[in-house]
Design a protein around this motif. Structure first.
Motif, PDB file in Angstrom:
ATOM      1  N   SER A   1       0.498  -1.026  -0.231  1.00 43.76           N
ATOM      2  CA  SER A   1      -0.104   0.319   0.314  1.00 43.76           C
ATOM      3  C   SER A   1       1.225   1.409   0.089  1.00 43.76           C
ATOM      4  O   SER A   1       1.006   2.112  -0.924  1.00 43.76           O
ATOM      5  CB  SER A   1      -0.420   0.101   1.728  1.00 43.76           C
ATOM      6  N   THR A   2       2.111   1.376   1.066  1.00 46.17           N
ATOM      7  CA  THR A   2       2.786   1.750   0.558  1.00 46.17           C
ATOM      8  C   THR A   2       3.467   2.490  -0.868  1.00 46.17           C
ATOM      9  O   THR A   2       4.052   3.548  -1.249  1.00 46.17           O
ATOM     10  CB  THR A   2       3.986   2.174   1.893  1.00 46.17           C
ATOM     11  N   LEU A   3       4.248   1.658  -1.445  1.00 46.09           N
ATOM     12  CA  LEU A   3       4.261   1.520  -2.290  1.00 46.09           C
ATOM     13  C   LEU A   3       3.617   1.965  -3.596  1.00 46.09           C
ATOM     14  O   LEU A   3       4.091   2.480  -4.260  1.00 46.09           O
ATOM     15  CB  LEU A   3       5.276  -0.073  -2.649  1.00 46.09           C
ATOM     16  N   GLU A   4       2.590   1.735  -3.460  1.00 41.75           N
ATOM     17  CA  GLU A   4       0.954   2.136  -4.327  1.00 41.75           C
ATOM     18  C   GLU A   4       0.897   3.909  -4.263  1.00 41.75           C
ATOM     19  O   GLU A   4       0.870   4.620  -5.239  1.00 41.75           O
ATOM     20  CB  GLU A   4      -0.481   1.246  -3.704  1.00 41.75           C
ATOM     21  N   ALA A   5       1.124   4.288  -3.322  1.00 44.42           N
ATOM     22  CA  ALA A   5       0.640   5.588  -3.035  1.00 44.42           C
ATOM     23  C   ALA A   5       2.186   6.064  -3.383  1.00 44.42           C
ATOM     24  O   ALA A   5       1.856   7.324  -4.358  1.00 44.42           O
ATOM     25  CB  ALA A   5       0.239   5.555  -1.421  1.00 44.42           C
ATOM     26  N   LEU A   6       3.356   5.810  -3.215  1.00 47.34           N
ATOM     27  CA  LEU A   6       4.632   6.495  -3.495  1.00 47.34           C
ATOM     28  C   LEU A   6       4.452   6.121  -5.007  1.00 47.34           C
ATOM     29  O   LEU A   6       4.959   7.171  -5.797  1.00 47.34           O
ATOM     30  CB  LEU A   6       5.833   5.763  -3.289  1.00 47.34           C
ATOM     31  N   CYS A   7       4.119   5.281  -6.231  1.00 49.05           N
ATOM     32  CA  CYS A   7       3.977   4.866  -7.660  1.00 49.05           C
ATOM     33  C   CYS A   7       2.991   6.151  -7.779  1.00 49.05           C
ATOM     34  O   CYS A   7       3.395   6.685  -8.638  1.00 49.05           O
ATOM     35  CB  CYS A   7       3.451   3.808  -8.113  1.00 49.05           C
ATOM     36  N   ARG A   8       1.905   6.033  -7.316  1.00 50.13           N
ATOM     37  CA  ARG A   8       0.751   7.182  -7.954  1.00 50.13           C
ATOM     38  C   ARG A   8       1.063   8.823  -7.247  1.00 50.13           C
ATOM     39  O   ARG A   8       1.381   9.173  -8.626  1.00 50.13           O
ATOM     40  CB  ARG A   8      -0.410   6.819  -6.376  1.00 50.13           C
ATOM     41  N   VAL A   9       1.594   8.645  -6.440  1.00 48.05           N
ATOM     42  CA  VAL A   9       1.888  10.333  -6.056  1.00 48.05           C
ATOM     43  C   VAL A   9       3.022  10.925  -7.196  1.00 48.05           C
ATOM     44  O   VAL A   9       3.051  11.795  -7.457  1.00 48.05           O
ATOM     45  CB  VAL A   9       2.911  10.898  -4.877  1.00 48.05           C
ATOM     46  N   LEU A  10       4.225   9.656  -7.093  1.00 47.19           N
ATOM     47  CA  LEU A  10       5.552   9.893  -7.654  1.00 47.19           C
ATOM     48  C   LEU A  10       4.650  10.366  -9.233  1.00 47.19           C
ATOM     49  O   LEU A  10       6.027  10.293 -10.051  1.00 47.19           O
ATOM     50  CB  LEU A  10       6.055  10.020  -7.304  1.00 47.19           C
ATOM     51  N   ASP A  11       4.090   9.440  -9.813  1.00 45.38           N
ATOM     52  CA  ASP A  11       3.660   9.085 -11.038  1.00 45.38           C
ATOM     53  C   ASP A  11       4.797   7.864 -11.660  1.00 45.38           C
ATOM     54  O   ASP A  11       5.630   8.648 -12.414  1.00 45.38           O
ATOM     55  CB  ASP A  11       3.515  10.475 -11.894  1.00 45.38           C
ATOM     56  N   CYS A  12       5.536   7.105 -11.106  1.00 48.02           N
ATOM     57  CA  CYS A  12       5.993   6.202 -11.271  1.00 48.02           C
ATOM     58  C   CYS A  12       5.812   4.601 -11.897  1.00 48.02           C
ATOM     59  O   CYS A  12       5.016   4.432 -10.817  1.00 48.02           O
ATOM     60  CB  CYS A  12       7.609   6.420 -11.068  1.00 48.02           C
ATOM     61  N   GLN A  13       6.848   3.819 -11.927  1.00 50.03           N
ATOM     62  CA  GLN A  13       6.739   2.283 -11.392  1.00 50.03           C
ATOM     63  C   GLN A  13       7.291   2.153 -10.975  1.00 50.03           C
ATOM     64  O   GLN A  13       8.372   2.497  -9.802  1.00 50.03           O
ATOM     65  CB  GLN A  13       6.552   2.173 -12.872  1.00 50.03           C
ATOM     66  N   PRO A  14       6.656   0.669  -9.940  1.00 54.01           N
ATOM     67  CA  PRO A  14       7.945  -0.145  -8.573  1.00 54.01           C
ATOM     68  C   PRO A  14       9.849   0.223  -8.818  1.00 54.01           C
ATOM     69  O   PRO A  14       9.947   0.465  -8.429  1.00 54.01           O
ATOM     70  CB  PRO A  14       7.113  -0.743  -8.788  1.00 54.01           C
ATOM     71  N   GLY A  15      10.252  -0.217 -10.459  1.00 57.75           N
ATOM     72  CA  GLY A  15      11.002  -0.556 -10.654  1.00 57.75           C
ATOM     73  C   GLY A  15      12.320   0.218 -11.062  1.00 57.75           C
ATOM     74  O   GLY A  15      12.883   0.866 -11.098  1.00 57.75           O
ATOM     75  N   ASP A  16      10.662   2.000 -10.789  1.00 55.90           N
ATOM     76  CA  ASP A  16      11.476   3.572 -11.196  1.00 55.90           C
ATOM     77  C   ASP A  16      12.431   3.488  -9.132  1.00 55.90           C
ATOM     78  O   ASP A  16      13.404   4.505  -9.397  1.00 55.90           O
ATOM     79  CB  ASP A  16      10.760   4.636 -11.439  1.00 55.90           C
ATOM     80  N   LEU A  17      11.579   3.331  -8.353  1.00 54.33           N
ATOM     81  CA  LEU A  17      12.035   3.253  -6.872  1.00 54.33           C
ATOM     82  C   LEU A  17      13.219   1.923  -6.293  1.00 54.33           C
ATOM     83  O   LEU A  17      14.373   2.314  -5.386  1.00 54.33           O
ATOM     84  CB  LEU A  17      10.913   3.340  -6.321  1.00 54.33           C
ATOM     85  N   LEU A  18      12.772   0.957  -6.844  1.00 56.47           N
ATOM     86  CA  LEU A  18      13.270   0.380  -5.942  1.00 56.47           C
ATOM     87  C   LEU A  18      14.441  -0.514  -7.096  1.00 56.47           C
ATOM     88  O   LEU A  18      14.657  -0.643  -8.444  1.00 56.47           O
ATOM     89  CB  LEU A  18      12.766  -0.729  -6.042  1.00 56.47           C
ATOM     90  N   GLU A  19      15.567  -1.216  -6.922  1.00 49.28           N
ATOM     91  CA  GLU A  19      17.184  -1.522  -7.223  1.00 49.28           C
ATOM     92  C   GLU A  19      17.934  -2.723  -6.803  1.00 49.28           C
ATOM     93  O   GLU A  19      17.719  -2.436  -5.502  1.00 49.28           O
ATOM     94  CB  GLU A  19      17.414  -0.280  -7.923  1.00 49.28           C
ATOM     95  N   TYR A  20      18.362  -3.757  -7.407  1.00 53.10           N
ATOM     96  CA  TYR A  20      18.579  -4.745  -7.091  1.00 53.10           C
ATOM     97  C   TYR A  20      19.772  -4.648  -7.191  1.00 53.10           C
ATOM     98  O   TYR A  20      20.745  -4.311  -8.502  1.00 53.10           O
ATOM     99  CB  TYR A  20      18.594  -5.775  -7.332  1.00 53.10           C
ATOM    100  N   ARG A  21      20.915  -5.095  -6.471  1.00 46.48           N
ATOM    101  CA  ARG A  21      22.176  -5.018  -6.400  1.00 46.48           C
ATOM    102  C   ARG A  21      23.161  -5.785  -5.425  1.00 46.48           C
ATOM    103  O   ARG A  21      22.539  -6.362  -4.710  1.00 46.48           O
ATOM    104  CB  ARG A  21      23.050  -3.514  -5.780  1.00 46.48           C
ATOM    105  N   PRO A  22      23.530  -6.959  -6.468  1.00 48.07           N
ATOM    106  CA  PRO A  22      24.325  -7.773  -5.242  1.00 48.07           C
ATOM    107  C   PRO A  22      25.492  -7.371  -4.448  1.00 48.07           C
ATOM    108  O   PRO A  22      26.127  -7.303  -4.642  1.00 48.07           O
ATOM    109  CB  PRO A  22      24.614  -8.777  -7.059  1.00 48.07           C
ATOM    110  N   ASP A  23      25.029  -8.724  -3.666  1.00 48.89           N
ATOM    111  CA  ASP A  23      25.896  -8.073  -2.590  1.00 48.89           C
ATOM    112  C   ASP A  23      27.221  -9.163  -3.154  1.00 48.89           C
ATOM    113  O   ASP A  23      27.853 -10.126  -3.383  1.00 48.89           O
ATOM    114  CB  ASP A  23      25.483  -8.906  -1.644  1.00 48.89           C
TER     115      ASP A  23
END
Length: 74
Positions: free
Chosen positions: A46-68
């Motif tokens: 629900s927080t991720l959805e709200a962030l995407c709605r307000v920032l007009d973006c996709q989850p992949g714009d906010l989250l990034e995977y970097r291998p340790d």
């Protein structure tokens, strides 16, 4: 942790401050700071959805995977 939250990038692109964003998505500035600084252990959909709605973006714009480095494969 291998998942990074790139909130600063999207907030800068949208010219939005942390206080304004926190108000718009309905979380405290302290909790938004935890997300922004990659200290969160989890994020609600629900927080991720709200962030995407307000920032007009996709989850992949906010989250990034970097291998340790040196991480054991599962």
């Amino acid at each position: 942790m291998s998942i990074y939250v790139n909130l600063d990038v999207m907030m800068a692109r949208r010219h939005m401050g942390a206080g304004e964003l926190a108000d718009k998505i309905g979380i405290t500035p302290a909790n938004l700071s935890i997300l922004k600084n990659n200290k969160a252990k989890a994020v609600r959909f629900s927080t991720l959805e709200a962030l995407c709605r307000v920032l007009d973006c996709q989850p992949g714009d906010l989250l990034e995977y970097r291998p340790d480095d040196g991480a054991e494969p599962h």
